[in-house]
Design an enzyme around this catalytic site. Sequence first.
Site, PDB file in Angstrom:
ATOM      1  N   ASP A 146       6.938  16.640  23.610  1.00  0.00           N
ATOM      2  CA  ASP A 146       7.023  17.289  24.880  1.00  0.00           C
ATOM      3  C   ASP A 146       5.861  17.857  25.532  1.00  0.00           C
ATOM      4  OD1 ASP A 146       9.648  17.424  24.084  1.00  0.00           O
ATOM      5  OD2 ASP A 146       9.323  19.199  22.873  1.00  0.00           O
ATOM      6  N   GLU A 198      17.239  17.992  31.517  1.00  0.00           N
ATOM      7  CA  GLU A 198      16.393  19.045  30.872  1.00  0.00           C
ATOM      8  C   GLU A 198      14.806  18.420  31.101  1.00  0.00           C
ATOM      9  OE1 GLU A 198      17.018  18.438  26.823  1.00  0.00           O
ATOM     10  OE2 GLU A 198      16.680  16.178  26.830  1.00  0.00           O
TER      11      GLU A 198
END
Length: 354
Positions: free
Chosen positions: A45, A255
Site C-alpha cells: 500500500d 478501495e
Amino acid sequence: MNSTCFKSLGLAATTALLCASVTGLAQHPKKYLSQPLIKTIYTADPSAHVFNGKLYIYPSHDIDAGIPENDNGDHFAMRDYHILSMDNINGPVTDHGVALDIKNIPWAGRQLWAPDCAYKNGTYYLYFPVKDKKDVFHIGVATSKNPAGPFKAEPEPIKGSFSIDPAVFTDTDGQSYMYFGGIWGGQLQRWATGKYEANGSKTDLMKDDAPALSCKVARLSSNMKGFDGPVRDVVILDNNGKPLLGKDHDRRFFEGSWMHKYKGKYYFTYSTGDTHYLAYAIGDHPYGPFRYKGIFLKPVEGWTTHHSIVEFKGKWYLFYHDTQLSGKTHLRNVKVTPLYHKPDGSISMIDPFK
C-alpha cells in the site's frame, strides 16, 4: 489497505475462482516488470510523496501474525509503520525504522492498515486507519517535524472519519482533501445509512442494479487534523453521464483511492478490488464528478492492489505492490514503475509482468 474478497458467489464458486487464478499464476512466466524496493521487511500500500527533493514512501508493514485468512482481512494484522526514502528512483532505499507503533495510539485496538502523509507549515501529518477498541475502523492523524518520523498520534481519531485507505491530496491553492473508504473488511458498506451498522452486510457487491457504493471525500481543516465540512460521495460516471452500477465490477470503486493533478485535470484513481484492476476517472474539481476513462494497471500477483502516483524530477511514477517475495496474500512488497500520460490525457496501460 485492501481486503481479500471475491463476490458473494458461494463457497464452491469462490473456490473455483481461486483455483483458476492460482493455476493462471502458476503458468505465468513470472517475469516481473519491477523488483521489490526493499526485501528486509514486507511492505504494501505505498503512498509516495516528494518532500525536500527526496521521495518518501509511506507503506503498510506486513507481518505474519499467525492468523488464518478470512473475508474480514483479520490476517492483515499490522502493528506499526516503517517509512522508506529514496534520493533517486533507481537508487538505494532507506528504511527509517518504526515511525509509529500501535501501542502508542491511545484509541487503537488492532490492524494498522494503509497510511498516507501530507505536509503543511513545517509539520508532517501521518494519516492512518486502525480499528478502535470496539473493532470499528476510523482514521487517525499523527504529527512530526521530520518526514521520516517518529510521529506522535493525536489522542482521538478524526471526528466523522470511518473506514480505511486515507489518501490526502493538496491542490495548487493549498487546500487539502482526504479521500477514503474500502468495501468489505474496510467496513465502508456498514456506513451506508450514515451510522455504523455492526451487523450490516459484509459487502454491497450483490446490489447489481443500484449505483455502486463509492469512495468518500472531505475537505481538511486548516490545522490538517479534522474535516472542514461534510463527507461527500465521490461520484464516478460512465460515458453516458450515469453513475457506475454495483454489477460493474471491472470499473466500480472498491478501495485504495488516490488523487493526482495533471494539466489542470483531477485524476481519481482506485482499485476495482475483486477484479484487481487499477482504474481512473477524470474531473474538473477535487470533489468531482469524475468520468470513468479506463484501467491502467492489470492485475498483479496477489489478491490486492493499492497504489500511489507521484511526479519526481519531471517524470511520473506508479508505486504499487505484489507478492513476489512471499507468494502469500498478506506478505507483500512495494514496487515502482514509470507512468505515462498520453497527449490526449489518457494513461498508458501497465502490465506488471514483462
